[in-house]
Write a protein that holds these residues in place. Structure first.
Motif, PDB file in Angstrom:
ATOM      1  N   LYS A 162       0.834  -1.215   0.000  1.00 41.90           N
ATOM      2  CA  LYS A 162       0.000   0.000   0.000  1.00 41.90           C
ATOM      3  C   LYS A 162       0.866   1.262   0.000  1.00 41.90           C
ATOM      4  CE  LYS A 162      -2.965  -3.212   0.808  1.00 41.90           C
ATOM      5  NZ  LYS A 162      -2.001  -4.309   0.940  1.00 41.90           N
ATOM      6  N   VAL A 163       1.911   1.194   0.806  1.00 43.09           N
ATOM      7  CA  VAL A 163       2.831   2.332   0.848  1.00 43.09           C
ATOM      8  C   VAL A 163       3.450   2.535  -0.530  1.00 43.09           C
ATOM      9  CG1 VAL A 163       4.990   3.186   1.842  1.00 43.09           C
ATOM     10  CG2 VAL A 163       3.304   2.063   3.305  1.00 43.09           C
ATOM     11  N   LEU A 164       3.802   1.430  -1.175  1.00 44.67           N
ATOM     12  CA  LEU A 164       4.419   1.509  -2.494  1.00 44.67           C
ATOM     13  C   LEU A 164       3.454   2.111  -3.516  1.00 44.67           C
ATOM     14  CD1 LEU A 164       7.054   0.710  -3.886  1.00 44.67           C
ATOM     15  CD2 LEU A 164       5.925  -1.396  -4.616  1.00 44.67           C
ATOM     16  N   ILE A 165       2.212   1.646  -3.513  1.00 41.15           N
ATOM     17  CA  ILE A 165       1.233   2.180  -4.465  1.00 41.15           C
ATOM     18  C   ILE A 165       1.017   3.677  -4.204  1.00 41.15           C
ATOM     19  CG2 ILE A 165      -1.180   2.063  -5.231  1.00 41.15           C
ATOM     20  CD1 ILE A 165      -1.049  -0.974  -4.469  1.00 41.15           C
ATOM     21  N   GLY A 166       0.900   4.026  -2.925  1.00 38.15           N
ATOM     22  CA  GLY A 166       0.743   5.441  -2.577  1.00 38.15           C
ATOM     23  C   GLY A 166       1.920   6.266  -3.072  1.00 38.15           C
ATOM     24  N   ALA A 167       3.132   5.753  -2.837  1.00 34.10           N
ATOM     25  CA  ALA A 167       4.332   6.479  -3.239  1.00 34.10           C
ATOM     26  C   ALA A 167       4.356   6.662  -4.752  1.00 34.10           C
ATOM     27  CB  ALA A 167       5.577   5.732  -2.767  1.00 34.10           C
ATOM     28  N   LEU A 168       3.982   5.611  -5.482  1.00 32.48           N
ATOM     29  CA  LEU A 168       4.008   5.689  -6.950  1.00 32.48           C
ATOM     30  C   LEU A 168       3.051   6.744  -7.468  1.00 32.48           C
ATOM     31  CD1 LEU A 168       4.196   1.930  -8.024  1.00 32.48           C
ATOM     32  CD2 LEU A 168       5.914   3.714  -8.379  1.00 32.48           C
ATOM     33  N   ILE A 169       1.891   6.803  -6.860  1.00 29.03           N
ATOM     34  CA  ILE A 169       0.857   7.721  -7.357  1.00 29.03           C
ATOM     35  C   ILE A 169       1.185   9.178  -6.969  1.00 29.03           C
ATOM     36  CG2 ILE A 169      -0.799   7.706  -5.464  1.00 29.03           C
ATOM     37  CD1 ILE A 169      -2.973   7.077  -7.469  1.00 29.03           C
ATOM     38  N   VAL A 170       1.858   9.334  -5.833  1.00 32.43           N
ATOM     39  CA  VAL A 170       2.226  10.677  -5.364  1.00 32.43           C
ATOM     40  C   VAL A 170       3.414  11.214  -6.156  1.00 32.43           C
ATOM     41  CG1 VAL A 170       3.359  11.846  -3.432  1.00 32.43           C
ATOM     42  CG2 VAL A 170       1.356  10.430  -3.020  1.00 32.43           C
ATOM     43  N   PHE A 171       4.273  10.289  -6.536  1.00 26.53           N
ATOM     44  CA  PHE A 171       5.563  10.641  -7.093  1.00 26.53           C
ATOM     45  C   PHE A 171       5.517  11.660  -8.233  1.00 26.53           C
ATOM     46  CE2 PHE A 171       8.840   9.654 -10.291  1.00 26.53           C
ATOM     47  CZ  PHE A 171       9.965   9.980  -9.560  1.00 26.53           C
ATOM     48  N   PHE A 172       4.707  11.379  -9.249  1.00 29.07           N
ATOM     49  CA  PHE A 172       4.807  12.162 -10.475  1.00 29.07           C
ATOM     50  C   PHE A 172       4.431  13.645 -10.331  1.00 29.07           C
ATOM     51  CE2 PHE A 172       4.011  13.215 -14.976  1.00 29.07           C
ATOM     52  CZ  PHE A 172       5.248  12.859 -15.479  1.00 29.07           C
ATOM     53  N   PRO A 173       3.259  13.944  -9.789  1.00 35.14           N
ATOM     54  CA  PRO A 173       2.939  15.384  -9.679  1.00 35.14           C
ATOM     55  C   PRO A 173       3.938  16.149  -8.814  1.00 35.14           C
ATOM     56  CG  PRO A 173       1.295  14.041  -8.543  1.00 35.14           C
ATOM     57  CD  PRO A 173       2.148  13.104  -9.325  1.00 35.14           C
ATOM     58  N   VAL A 174       4.435  15.506  -7.774  1.00 38.17           N
ATOM     59  CA  VAL A 174       5.412  16.204  -6.928  1.00 38.17           C
ATOM     60  C   VAL A 174       6.719  16.383  -7.689  1.00 38.17           C
ATOM     61  CG1 VAL A 174       6.679  16.139  -4.750  1.00 38.17           C
ATOM     62  CG2 VAL A 174       4.332  15.313  -4.840  1.00 38.17           C
ATOM     63  N   LEU A 175       7.098  15.366  -8.452  1.00 36.25           N
ATOM     64  CA  LEU A 175       8.315  15.459  -9.257  1.00 36.25           C
ATOM     65  C   LEU A 175       8.225  16.620 -10.247  1.00 36.25           C
ATOM     66  CD1 LEU A 175      10.997  13.789 -10.246  1.00 36.25           C
ATOM     67  CD2 LEU A 175       9.527  13.333 -12.189  1.00 36.25           C
ATOM     68  N   VAL A 176       7.118  16.667 -10.982  1.00 30.05           N
ATOM     69  CA  VAL A 176       6.960  17.714 -11.993  1.00 30.05           C
ATOM     70  C   VAL A 176       7.058  19.091 -11.345  1.00 30.05           C
ATOM     71  CG1 VAL A 176       5.328  18.769 -13.599  1.00 30.05           C
ATOM     72  CG2 VAL A 176       5.644  16.296 -13.605  1.00 30.05           C
ATOM     73  N   ASN A 177       6.356  19.264 -10.239  1.00 30.13           N
ATOM     74  CA  ASN A 177       6.392  20.579  -9.595  1.00 30.13           C
ATOM     75  C   ASN A 177       7.762  20.906  -9.015  1.00 30.13           C
ATOM     76  OD1 ASN A 177       3.584  20.340 -10.135  1.00 30.13           O
ATOM     77  ND2 ASN A 177       3.217  21.859  -8.535  1.00 30.13           N
ATOM     78  N   THR A 178       8.455  19.891  -8.524  1.00 26.78           N
ATOM     79  CA  THR A 178       9.805  20.136  -8.017  1.00 26.78           C
ATOM     80  C   THR A 178      10.711  20.634  -9.139  1.00 26.78           C
ATOM     81  OG1 THR A 178       9.507  18.388  -6.386  1.00 26.78           O
ATOM     82  CG2 THR A 178      11.759  19.087  -6.815  1.00 26.78           C
ATOM     83  N   VAL A 179      10.627  19.955 -10.282  1.00 30.51           N
ATOM     84  CA  VAL A 179      11.476  20.354 -11.416  1.00 30.51           C
ATOM     85  C   VAL A 179      11.110  21.751 -11.897  1.00 30.51           C
ATOM     86  CG1 VAL A 179      12.109  19.831 -13.798  1.00 30.51           C
ATOM     87  CG2 VAL A 179      11.905  17.983 -12.133  1.00 30.51           C
ATOM     88  N   VAL A 180       9.811  21.980 -12.068  1.00 33.80           N
ATOM     89  CA  VAL A 180       9.367  23.293 -12.542  1.00 33.80           C
ATOM     90  C   VAL A 180       9.802  24.383 -11.556  1.00 33.80           C
ATOM     91  CG1 VAL A 180       7.339  24.733 -12.984  1.00 33.80           C
ATOM     92  CG2 VAL A 180       7.441  22.418 -13.906  1.00 33.80           C
ATOM     93  N   GLY A 181       9.622  24.112 -10.263  1.00 32.84           N
ATOM     94  CA  GLY A 181       9.996  25.090  -9.242  1.00 32.84           C
ATOM     95  C   GLY A 181      11.481  25.397  -9.260  1.00 32.84           C
TER      96      GLY A 181
END
Ligand SMILES: Nc1ncnc2c1ncn2[C@@H]1O[C@H](COP(=O)(O)OP(=O)(O)O)[C@@H](O)[C@H]1O
Ligand SMILES: [Mg+2]
Lengths: 266, 256
Positions: free
Chosen positions: A138-157
């Motif tokens: 469950k933690v893994l699935i949560g991490a996978l789903i959270v990962f992308f939007p946070v990644l994109v915003n981190t890069v953009v920021g």
């Protein structure tokens, strides 16, 4: 409302929502409950299809009293927070590397984009098969789903940090660590928090998807139990608890925003 | 050239800067932005650099600050190492999330000065640039002139030996600009810094400088090295003196 949705998805903090009077949403919620009660009375639906608000409230109290609700909510809560934490941490690390190195970006971005074409719901069963029905999957699935939007915003920021401020830091002979701490983190914070806001909501979804696929604990598991026993009121209780959990997380991010981004407020 | 006994704070020797562009295989074949230039700046001197737009003035300052490395030639400093430098950019370049005071303490934080000492020093500088009462304001609440004064205070915070200013008052209105001249002049005299300032204003150069270097069009070379022997403190009326007019004409002729 429309504008707020756009702001939500673009991660733009909306100064108004942070201080919105709670009255209006409460009023809408009351209207919703009234409509629900009315529907039950008028249609005379059996309780296993649509339990009345009173029935759900009673079921809620019972689940609360015998400890089941708190137990399963706590399990989901821990999974959600761990998934969010793991997803955000890996997104931050990878996002920093991507923002700093064009080569690295070119190397990994095709895979990252392709990975977004995979519906998480479709691979959740696989992950549960591989990593078992326990909390880890469950933690893994949560991490996978959270990962992308946070990644994109981190890069953009990070990409949006003004060149001139880098020059200032270099003229003052700041170390790489000082540049990160004094410039990059505060400068990228608004956009990052926008990503975190989306990630926080998604992490709840991730955890529940995993629990629905296969688990012996958690609110998703409770939904499955309720469904199996025609205890629809219990399903409602679990769903509302999930909503409360998601709102609470969202609220924490808003609180963070209002504290960290006070300088942006008008 | 002025002859002074102490050794120069900084000596620039045959400095050239070329930017690698599209087809260039090595920087030697790149876009020639500056040089070769040779000059020295002496302790406590106020040097202004004038020149047409694109002649490499900003490039020169950036090379002096170590923000880019010379393609050819060298820059040597009195102590061997590049000393502390305070840089004031054309735009104030403040951190929008930091208050006035916190922007000024930034160089001190980078040098790991304890917070209490840094704060005291910043308060002193706030007074020096006349921003009392705005310590806790955010940059977005400041006017252009105020922001540029914060930038100046920040550049002075870590007590740099050399102050580099790149058209710092270019974006200000005439009135504010002239007020800033007097303030900078006063601060320079009080703090005894070596200043190298890029400007495109002849009056600004004559109001502030001990010496003016005029660069040719790109790639900039030193076309004129003029000593400004106007008495200090320099007042507004100085503009109407014969000597000021003579110096201004020489600069104007060199620029054209
Ligand atoms: N990083 C850079 N890369 C390529 N060309 C540059 C760069 N910086 C400046 N130049 C070019 O070098 C020339 C000199 O620039 P600059 O030093 O900014 O001139 P000035 O400050 O005198 O107006 C200009 O033609 C400019 O376009
Ligand atoms: Mg310039």
């Amino acid at each position: 409302m429309n504008l707020n949705l756009v702001r939500h998805f673009e991660g733009i903090p909306n100064p108004k929502t942070t201080k919105l009077p709670f009255l209006l949403p409460l009023l809408l919620a009351a209207l919703f409950v009234a409509g629900w009660e009315l529907t039950v009375r008028l249609t005379d639906l059996p309780a296993f299809i649509l339990p009345s608000p009173a029935l759900v409230a009673a079921r809620f109290l019972r689940a609360l009293a015998d400890g089941t609700l708190l137990y399963h909510a706590a399990v989901t809560f821990v999974q959600v927070v761990s998934g969010l934490f793991a997803g955000v941490l890996s997104a931050l690390l990878l996002g920093y590397a991507i923002a700093k190195s064009r080569l690295f970006e070119r190397l990994v971005s095709p895979f990252l984009v392709a990975s977004q074409a995979i519906p998480i719901v479709a691979i959740a069963p696989l992950l549960v098969i591989w990593f078992g029905p326990g909390m880890f999957s469950k933690v893994l699935i949560g991490a996978l789903i959270v990962f992308f939007p946070v990644l994109v915003n981190t890069v953009v920021g990070l990409r949006a940090v003004p060149r001139s401020l880098y020059e200032l830091m270099r003229s003052l002979r700041a170390s790489r660590w000082q540049i990160l701490r004094l410039l990059e983190i505060p400068a990228a914070m608004p956009v990052f928090l926008g990503g975190l806001r989306i990630g926080a909501t998604l992490s709840v979804i991730g955890s529940v998807v995993g629990e629905l696929v296969g688990a012996d604990r958690g609110l998703g598991f409770l939904i499955n139990v309720g469904r199996g026993q025609y205890d629809t009121a219990l399903v409602f209780v679990a769903v509302f608890t999930l909503i409360a959990l998601a709102l609470a997380l969202y609220g924490v991010v808003l609180l963070l925003e209002s504290r960290l981004l006070a300088w942006q407020r008008q | 050239m002025t002859r002074k006994t102490p050794p120069p704070v900084v000596s620039v020797h045959h400095l050239s800067v070329l930017f690698a562009d599209g087809g260039a295989s090595s920087p030697e074949e790149g876009f020639h932005a500056l040089g070769p230039v040779t000059f020295s700046v002496y302790p406590r001197e106020f040097v202004c650099v004038l020149g047409p737009s694109g002649s490499g003035k900003s490039t020169l300052l950036r090379a002096l600050a170590g923000l880019l490395s010379p393609t050819k030639g060298e820059i040597s400093f009195a102590g061997g190492e590049r000393p502390r430098i305070g840089f004031v950019f054309q735009q104030a370049n403040l951190m929008p999330w930091r208050s006035v005071l916190a922007n000024i303490t930034l160089p001190l934080e980078i040098e790991n000065v304890p917070a209490g000492a840094a704060r005291l020093r910043a308060l002193e500088l706030v007074e020096l640039v006349g921003l009392q009462g705005f310590e806790n304001s955010l940059p977005r609440d400041l006017s252009g002139g105020m922001a540029q004064r914060v930038a100046l205070a920040r550049a002075l915070a870590h007590d740099p030996e050399i102050l580099l200013l790149d058209e710092p008052f270019g974006s200000l209105d005439a009135l504010t600009r002239e007020r800033m001249w007097s303030e900078l002049s006063r601060i320079w005299q009080a703090r005894q810094k070596t200043v190298i300032m890029v400007t495109h204003s002849i009056s600004e150069a004559l109001f502030l400088a001990d010496r003016v270097l005029v660069l040719t069009a790109r790639p900039g070379r030193v076309k004129l090295d003029l000593t400004v022997d106007l008495p200090r403190p320099r007042e507004e009326e100085m503009r109407y003196t014969l000597h000021f007019g003579r110096l201004a004409r020489r600069l104007k002729e060199a620029i054209e």
